[in-house]
Design a protein around this motif. Structure first.
Motif, PDB file in Angstrom:
ATOM      1  N   UNK A  89       0.814  -1.208   0.000  1.00 44.20           N
ATOM      2  CA  UNK A  89       0.000   0.000   0.000  1.00 44.20           C
ATOM      3  C   UNK A  89       0.855   1.268   0.000  1.00 44.20           C
ATOM      4  N   UNK A  90       2.136   1.111  -0.346  1.00 43.04           N
ATOM      5  CA  UNK A  90       2.990   2.283  -0.520  1.00 43.04           C
ATOM      6  C   UNK A  90       2.537   3.063  -1.747  1.00 43.04           C
ATOM      7  N   UNK A  91       2.848   4.341  -1.788  1.00 42.81           N
ATOM      8  CA  UNK A  91       2.390   5.187  -2.882  1.00 42.81           C
ATOM      9  C   UNK A  91       2.874   4.687  -4.239  1.00 42.81           C
ATOM     10  N   UNK A  92       4.072   4.113  -4.288  1.00 45.86           N
ATOM     11  CA  UNK A  92       4.569   3.585  -5.555  1.00 45.86           C
ATOM     12  C   UNK A  92       3.614   2.534  -6.125  1.00 45.86           C
ATOM     13  N   UNK A  93       3.081   1.678  -5.251  1.00 46.30           N
ATOM     14  CA  UNK A  93       2.161   0.645  -5.705  1.00 46.30           C
ATOM     15  C   UNK A  93       0.839   1.246  -6.162  1.00 46.30           C
ATOM     16  N   UNK A  94       0.347   2.251  -5.442  1.00 46.10           N
ATOM     17  CA  UNK A  94      -0.944   2.860  -5.778  1.00 46.10           C
ATOM     18  C   UNK A  94      -0.860   3.622  -7.096  1.00 46.10           C
ATOM     19  N   UNK A  95       0.234   4.357  -7.290  1.00 46.89           N
ATOM     20  CA  UNK A  95       0.441   5.044  -8.572  1.00 46.89           C
ATOM     21  C   UNK A  95       0.586   4.022  -9.689  1.00 46.89           C
ATOM     22  N   UNK A  96       1.303   2.932  -9.399  1.00 48.96           N
ATOM     23  CA  UNK A  96       1.461   1.887 -10.406  1.00 48.96           C
ATOM     24  C   UNK A  96       0.133   1.314 -10.859  1.00 48.96           C
ATOM     25  N   UNK A  97      -0.822   1.179  -9.941  1.00 49.02           N
ATOM     26  CA  UNK A  97      -2.141   0.667 -10.321  1.00 49.02           C
ATOM     27  C   UNK A  97      -2.813   1.582 -11.336  1.00 49.02           C
ATOM     28  N   UNK A  98      -2.700   2.900 -11.131  1.00 47.86           N
ATOM     29  CA  UNK A  98      -3.332   3.847 -12.058  1.00 47.86           C
ATOM     30  C   UNK A  98      -2.686   3.752 -13.440  1.00 47.86           C
ATOM     31  N   UNK A  99      -1.369   3.767 -13.463  1.00 48.29           N
ATOM     32  CA  UNK A  99      -0.647   3.706 -14.735  1.00 48.29           C
ATOM     33  C   UNK A  99      -0.922   2.382 -15.443  1.00 48.29           C
ATOM     34  N   UNK A 100      -0.897   1.288 -14.690  1.00 51.14           N
ATOM     35  CA  UNK A 100      -1.147  -0.019 -15.295  1.00 51.14           C
ATOM     36  C   UNK A 100      -2.582  -0.168 -15.769  1.00 51.14           C
ATOM     37  N   UNK A 101      -3.519   0.474 -15.077  1.00 53.01           N
ATOM     38  CA  UNK A 101      -4.909   0.443 -15.540  1.00 53.01           C
ATOM     39  C   UNK A 101      -5.049   1.206 -16.858  1.00 53.01           C
ATOM     40  N   UNK A 102      -4.388   2.347 -16.961  1.00 52.20           N
ATOM     41  CA  UNK A 102      -4.403   3.096 -18.228  1.00 52.20           C
ATOM     42  C   UNK A 102      -3.808   2.244 -19.338  1.00 52.20           C
ATOM     43  N   UNK A 103      -2.724   1.533 -19.041  1.00 52.83           N
ATOM     44  CA  UNK A 103      -2.130   0.625 -20.024  1.00 52.83           C
ATOM     45  C   UNK A 103      -3.118  -0.467 -20.426  1.00 52.83           C
ATOM     46  N   UNK A 104      -3.756  -1.071 -19.425  1.00 52.12           N
ATOM     47  CA  UNK A 104      -4.712  -2.146 -19.693  1.00 52.12           C
ATOM     48  C   UNK A 104      -5.830  -1.678 -20.620  1.00 52.12           C
ATOM     49  N   UNK A 105      -6.216  -0.427 -20.482  1.00 57.36           N
ATOM     50  CA  UNK A 105      -7.297   0.122 -21.304  1.00 57.36           C
ATOM     51  C   UNK A 105      -6.806   0.581 -22.671  1.00 57.36           C
ATOM     52  N   UNK A 106      -5.517   0.373 -22.956  1.00 57.85           N
ATOM     53  CA  UNK A 106      -4.953   0.658 -24.266  1.00 57.85           C
ATOM     54  C   UNK A 106      -4.732   2.128 -24.555  1.00 57.85           C
ATOM     55  N   UNK A 107      -4.490   2.910 -23.501  1.00 59.50           N
ATOM     56  CA  UNK A 107      -4.314   4.348 -23.679  1.00 59.50           C
ATOM     57  C   UNK A 107      -2.914   4.790 -23.244  1.00 59.50           C
ATOM     58  N   UNK A 108      -2.490   5.891 -23.811  1.00 59.51           N
ATOM     59  CA  UNK A 108      -1.225   6.508 -23.414  1.00 59.51           C
ATOM     60  C   UNK A 108      -1.399   7.436 -22.227  1.00 59.51           C
ATOM     61  N   UNK A 109      -2.590   8.035 -22.122  1.00 61.03           N
ATOM     62  CA  UNK A 109      -2.840   8.993 -21.052  1.00 61.03           C
ATOM     63  C   UNK A 109      -4.325   9.019 -20.720  1.00 61.03           C
ATOM     64  N   UNK A 110      -4.639   9.657 -19.604  1.00 56.87           N
ATOM     65  CA  UNK A 110      -6.039   9.806 -19.188  1.00 56.87           C
ATOM     66  C   UNK A 110      -6.174  11.056 -18.350  1.00 56.87           C
ATOM     67  N   UNK A 111      -7.381  11.601 -18.321  1.00 59.52           N
ATOM     68  CA  UNK A 111      -7.712  12.588 -17.301  1.00 59.52           C
ATOM     69  C   UNK A 111      -7.967  11.812 -16.013  1.00 59.52           C
ATOM     70  N   UNK A 112      -7.305  12.209 -14.937  1.00 63.93           N
ATOM     71  CA  UNK A 112      -7.409  11.488 -13.668  1.00 63.93           C
ATOM     72  C   UNK A 112      -8.112  12.385 -12.662  1.00 63.93           C
ATOM     73  N   UNK A 113      -9.161  11.834 -12.046  1.00 63.29           N
ATOM     74  CA  UNK A 113      -9.971  12.558 -11.074  1.00 63.29           C
ATOM     75  C   UNK A 113      -9.942  11.762  -9.769  1.00 63.29           C
ATOM     76  N   UNK A 114      -9.655  12.437  -8.649  1.00 61.10           N
ATOM     77  CA  UNK A 114      -9.588  11.718  -7.388  1.00 61.10           C
ATOM     78  C   UNK A 114     -10.189  12.500  -6.243  1.00 61.10           C
TER      79      UNK A 114
END
Length: 308
Positions: A89-114
């Motif tokens: 649950x370190x921040x590196x892992x949480x950020x990695x989830x966002x980036x990897x989810x964007x990858x999974x969805x086949x995108x280079x970037x996304x608007x991120x809302x939190x």
């Protein structure tokens, strides 16, 4: 103050979204998706003690406006996988989830809302991986450096943040919040919100998600891992081995309910020191749960901002 035009939340079957799952990096995430798969991507990150459902008012509005909307249960929450250990649950892992989810969805970037903890992860994703975030919108979550600076000079913010220290205790917080089918979670939401923000069905769903095996312990581990990581970083700074995070250049919208019981409105001030392109929208009378207190206005702001 009452919420604007709230009606009883329809069931999932009445909503234009689907439930999906994906393995992203080392964790399996559940997420809700809406909108055309070819449309620009918006990722919605929830806070504590929520799950994807906190965006129930925003998902259809953004999809109707022409966006592909994805709202995950963050790791440890609701239907997503709950890895063991604080390092998960370190921040590196949480950020990695966002980036990897964007990858999974086949995108280079996304608007991120939190919002709340999702806002903290959104800030860090934009700071650490700005090339993956086209636009950043944050609701009632302070910029991490702004928050550290406020804690150093403002005892009142320490008083407001007492719960973060309570969460460091082993086992007790999740035991107390989780007793009687997560009664404490419902009480936390009710007592920190405005009358009418959450109806009985909303609270039932939040309690049900929190009562899933391992969910509350995982959610509280976000706080435990953060404090440990921040202590290490502060020591590094004191001995001259650490640096401030660089000024963020991703276009940013900061939305803030002014009646937040845990975070002072001072945290919205002086943002130009931390972000080069930032717009701040404050909502008098709105609580920490601003997207539920003012759904129509928040929806309008998010659509306008994500359209650029």
């Amino acid at each position: 103050m009452a919420t604007e035009g709230r009606q009883r939340t329809p069931s999932d079957a009445d909503r234009p979204w689907s439930h999906e799952q994906a393995v992203v990096g080392d964790v399996r995430l559940h997420y809700v998706a809406a909108g055309d798969e070819a449309d620009p991507l918006v990722v919605l990150l929830h806070g504590f003690p929520e799950f994807w459902y906190s965006w129930r008012e925003q998902i259809p509005a953004l999809a109707d406006a022409g966006f592909r909307v994805v709202a995950p249960d963050m790791r440890g929450y609701n239907r997503s996988e709950k890895p063991h250990g604080l390092d998960s649950y370190r921040m590196e892992a949480l950020v990695g989830d966002v980036v990897n989810l964007i990858d999974h969805l086949g995108r280079e970037e996304a608007a991120v809302v939190g919002h709340d903890w999702g806002g903290a992860v959104a800030w860090e994703t934009a700071i650490r991986r700005p090339e993956r975030v086209s636009r950043l919108a944050v609701l009632n979550a302070p910029h991490p450096e702004r928050f550290r600076d406020e804690l150093k000079r403002n005892p009142e913010q320490w008083r407001r943040s007492w719960y973060m220290l309570w969460f460091q205790m082993p086992a007790i917080p999740e035991t107390l919040l989780g007793a009687r089918n997560a009664f404490g979670v419902g009480r936390l939401l009710r007592e920190s919100s405005n009358p009418g923000t959450f109806d009985d069905e909303d609270l039932r769903r939040y309690r049900e998600a929190a009562a899933r095996p391992g969910a509350l312990g995982s959610a509280i581990n976000y706080y435990r891992a953060l404090l440990r990581q921040n202590l290490v970083e502060e020591v590094r700074r004191l001995v001259g081995g650490g640096e401030r995070q660089r000024r963020l250049r991703v276009p940013t919208l900061l939305i803030w309910g002014e009646e937040d019981v845990a975070l002072g409105t001072e945290l919205t001030e002086g943002m130009n020191e931390y972000v080069s392109d930032v717009r701040v929208e404050r909502f008098p009378g709105a609580s920490h749960w601003v997207q539920n207190d003012r759904p129509e206005r928040v929806n309008d702001l998010l659509v306008e901002f994500c359209e650029g």
